[in-house]
Scaffold this motif. Structure first.
Motif, mmCIF file in Angstrom:
data_model
loop_
_atom_site.group_PDB
_atom_site.id
_atom_site.type_symbol
_atom_site.label_atom_id
_atom_site.label_comp_id
_atom_site.label_asym_id
_atom_site.label_seq_id
_atom_site.Cartn_x
_atom_site.Cartn_y
_atom_site.Cartn_z
ATOM 1 N N ILE A 18 2.673 5.554 -3.337
ATOM 2 C CA ILE A 18 1.598 4.743 -3.914
ATOM 3 C C ILE A 18 1.526 4.963 -5.421
ATOM 4 C CG2 ILE A 18 -0.908 4.416 -3.973
ATOM 5 C CD1 ILE A 18 -0.861 4.946 -0.913
ATOM 6 N N LYS A 25 4.759 3.553 -7.264
ATOM 7 C CA LYS A 25 4.717 2.088 -7.376
ATOM 8 C C LYS A 25 3.658 1.630 -8.367
ATOM 9 C CE LYS A 25 6.737 1.224 -2.893
ATOM 10 N NZ LYS A 25 6.514 1.006 -1.480
ATOM 11 N N ARG A 85 -9.791 5.944 -2.665
ATOM 12 C CA ARG A 85 -8.399 5.493 -2.737
ATOM 13 C C ARG A 85 -8.261 4.073 -2.217
ATOM 14 N NH1 ARG A 85 -6.216 11.319 -0.905
ATOM 15 N NH2 ARG A 85 -6.794 12.337 -2.849
ATOM 16 N N GLY A 86 -7.331 3.338 -2.814
ATOM 17 C CA GLY A 86 -7.089 1.957 -2.417
ATOM 18 C C GLY A 86 -8.076 0.973 -3.009
#
Length: 162
Positions: free
Chosen positions: A123, A126, A88-89
């Motif tokens: 998250i 968006k 993630r990220g």
């Protein structure tokens, strides 16, 4: 990183991620008691196609694509995405979503709709908005979040080709 159609072996490697996402009860409305075979059927066999994103032998994430409805509404696709906590990220969900849009067009879909994006999943909301999805509806208290209680879900939609 390689995105390819999922195999049973891929799903076996992905199963711990799938199970942890479902057990968290923060994003997916799947039964937390789901067992491997039912999950494999749900994620890999029922959809039209399912893909994984890999780096070497590590599964970073996966998505499925299917018609959102049948008959006169079969031109709208629906997808579900899961990314491993360790990935993630790092732009994995973005890569999977962009890939799914390309595949959707190749399969003849003209739009994509997400039927229940949990509103507390900031998250994802968006990201989908950055990728051109619009919230076209809100389902009040549609999801019983494990820690937040009842939260709204969004219906999100994007036209893929006009």
């Amino acid at each position: 990183m390689i995105i390819s159609e999922i195999s049973r072996t891929d799903f076996e490697l992905f199963w711990p991620v799938f199970k942890s996402v479902v057990l968290a009860q923060e994003t997916y409305a799947f039964d937390p008691a789901i067992e491997f075979e039912s999950a494999y059927n749900l994620w890999c066999l029922l959809p039209q196609k399912t893909y994984v994103i890999k780096e070497k032998d590590t599964i970073l994430g996966s998505y499925y694509i299917k018609p959102n409805a049948a008959g006169p509404s079969a031109h709208i696709s629906n997808c579900g995405y899961m990314v491993s906590p360790e990935s993630r990220g790092k732009g994995i969900a973005r890569k999977l979503c962009l890939h799914s849009q390309q595949i959707a067009v190749e399969l003849g879909f003209s739009a994509m709709q997400f039927n229940s994006v949990v509103s507390s999943n900031d998250i994802a909301v968006k990201l989908w908005q950055k990728l051109g999805y619009e919230i076209i509806g809100t389902i009040p208290k549609a999801y019983k979040h494990k820690t937040l209680g009842f939260v709204d879900s969004f219906i999100m939609h994007k036209q893929l080709n006009v």
